[in-house]
Design an enzyme around this catalytic site. Sequence first.
Site, PDB file in Angstrom:
ATOM      1  N   HIS A  18     -10.405 -35.997 -40.867  1.00 32.70           N
ATOM      2  CA  HIS A  18      -8.897 -36.025 -42.444  1.00 32.70           C
ATOM      3  C   HIS A  18      -9.731 -36.911 -43.259  1.00 32.70           C
ATOM      4  O   HIS A  18      -9.610 -36.175 -44.364  1.00 32.70           O
ATOM      5  CB  HIS A  18      -8.001 -37.167 -41.595  1.00 32.70           C
ATOM      6  CG  HIS A  18      -7.369 -36.519 -40.068  1.00 32.70           C
ATOM      7  ND1 HIS A  18      -7.000 -37.106 -39.212  1.00 32.70           N
ATOM      8  CD2 HIS A  18      -6.277 -35.130 -40.681  1.00 32.70           C
ATOM      9  CE1 HIS A  18      -6.556 -36.523 -38.387  1.00 32.70           C
ATOM     10  NE2 HIS A  18      -6.004 -34.749 -39.234  1.00 32.70           N
ATOM     11  N   LYS A  42       8.339 -37.203 -31.556  1.00 34.07           N
ATOM     12  CA  LYS A  42       7.421 -37.001 -30.991  1.00 34.07           C
ATOM     13  C   LYS A  42       6.267 -38.592 -30.592  1.00 34.07           C
ATOM     14  O   LYS A  42       6.692 -38.944 -31.128  1.00 34.07           O
ATOM     15  CB  LYS A  42       6.406 -36.361 -31.936  1.00 34.07           C
ATOM     16  CG  LYS A  42       4.949 -36.235 -32.295  1.00 34.07           C
ATOM     17  CD  LYS A  42       4.729 -34.960 -33.116  1.00 34.07           C
ATOM     18  CE  LYS A  42       3.203 -34.572 -32.460  1.00 34.07           C
ATOM     19  NZ  LYS A  42       2.813 -33.965 -33.581  1.00 34.07           N
ATOM     20  N   ARG A  94      -9.231 -26.200 -39.958  1.00 32.31           N
ATOM     21  CA  ARG A  94     -10.238 -25.483 -38.707  1.00 32.31           C
ATOM     22  C   ARG A  94     -11.221 -24.654 -38.318  1.00 32.31           C
ATOM     23  O   ARG A  94     -11.993 -23.664 -38.415  1.00 32.31           O
ATOM     24  CB  ARG A  94     -10.348 -27.068 -37.544  1.00 32.31           C
ATOM     25  CG  ARG A  94     -10.330 -28.075 -38.110  1.00 32.31           C
ATOM     26  CD  ARG A  94     -10.097 -29.000 -36.688  1.00 32.31           C
ATOM     27  NE  ARG A  94      -8.178 -28.102 -36.671  1.00 32.31           N
ATOM     28  CZ  ARG A  94      -7.618 -29.191 -35.466  1.00 32.31           C
ATOM     29  NH1 ARG A  94      -7.748 -30.545 -35.600  1.00 32.31           N
ATOM     30  NH2 ARG A  94      -6.543 -28.875 -35.153  1.00 32.31           N
ATOM     31  N   SER A 132      -7.277 -35.224 -33.738  1.00 31.96           N
ATOM     32  CA  SER A 132      -6.668 -36.517 -32.855  1.00 31.96           C
ATOM     33  C   SER A 132      -6.394 -36.618 -31.918  1.00 31.96           C
ATOM     34  O   SER A 132      -6.528 -37.497 -30.982  1.00 31.96           O
ATOM     35  CB  SER A 132      -5.625 -37.102 -33.877  1.00 31.96           C
ATOM     36  OG  SER A 132      -5.804 -36.608 -35.268  1.00 31.96           O
TER      37      SER A 132
END
Length: 173
Positions: A18, A42, A94, A132
């Site tokens: 990030h 979430k 990514r 993460s």
Amino acid sequence: MTRIAVYPGSFDPITYGHLDLIERGVVLADSLIVAIATNPEKRTLFTVEERVELIRRALEGRPAAGRVRVDAFGGLLVDYARANGATLILRGLRAVSDFEYEFQMALMNRHLEPGIETVFMTTSAKHSFLSSRLVKEVASLGGSVDGMVPPPVIEALAGKFPRSRKPAARGPR
Ligand code: PNS
């Protein structure tokens, strides 16, 4: 005209992937807002306040810091972007596996707000394996996350997973 970009995400927690994107993405705009999405449905490891603080601390002393603001938002991203005068949404890619989800979100956001463009940047190769989710998994099992997340995050993960190093599993005798 001042160009403002928003870099949205969960950042639970922020990783070097990030940070790399923030530093490279800031050149696309005059200022960049790192915007943490707060979604009550979430479950996250870090509270939104903790995530804001970790990003702020991770940015301390970095050249991009002066042009980056950290914030949190609820509701639709495009509403947040519009309310803050942003015309760009920055997202990182990514691998090909990220593409479908990102493509769908970008199209939905453009449908909702045609005046805001999503811009993708590829993550640096050395960070392309980072997420993460995996960082949390490794930390929770007592593995080292050195080089994956900045020092304040290492410290915060150690606080969330105290004494989590497990003895190595025994193989069959
Ligand atoms: O880091 P993440 O979890 O992949 O980020 C996803 C995020 C926060 C960018 C996305 O869930 C989002 O934009 N949430 C805000 C709600 C919204 O606008 N939903 C419609 C987007 S298509």
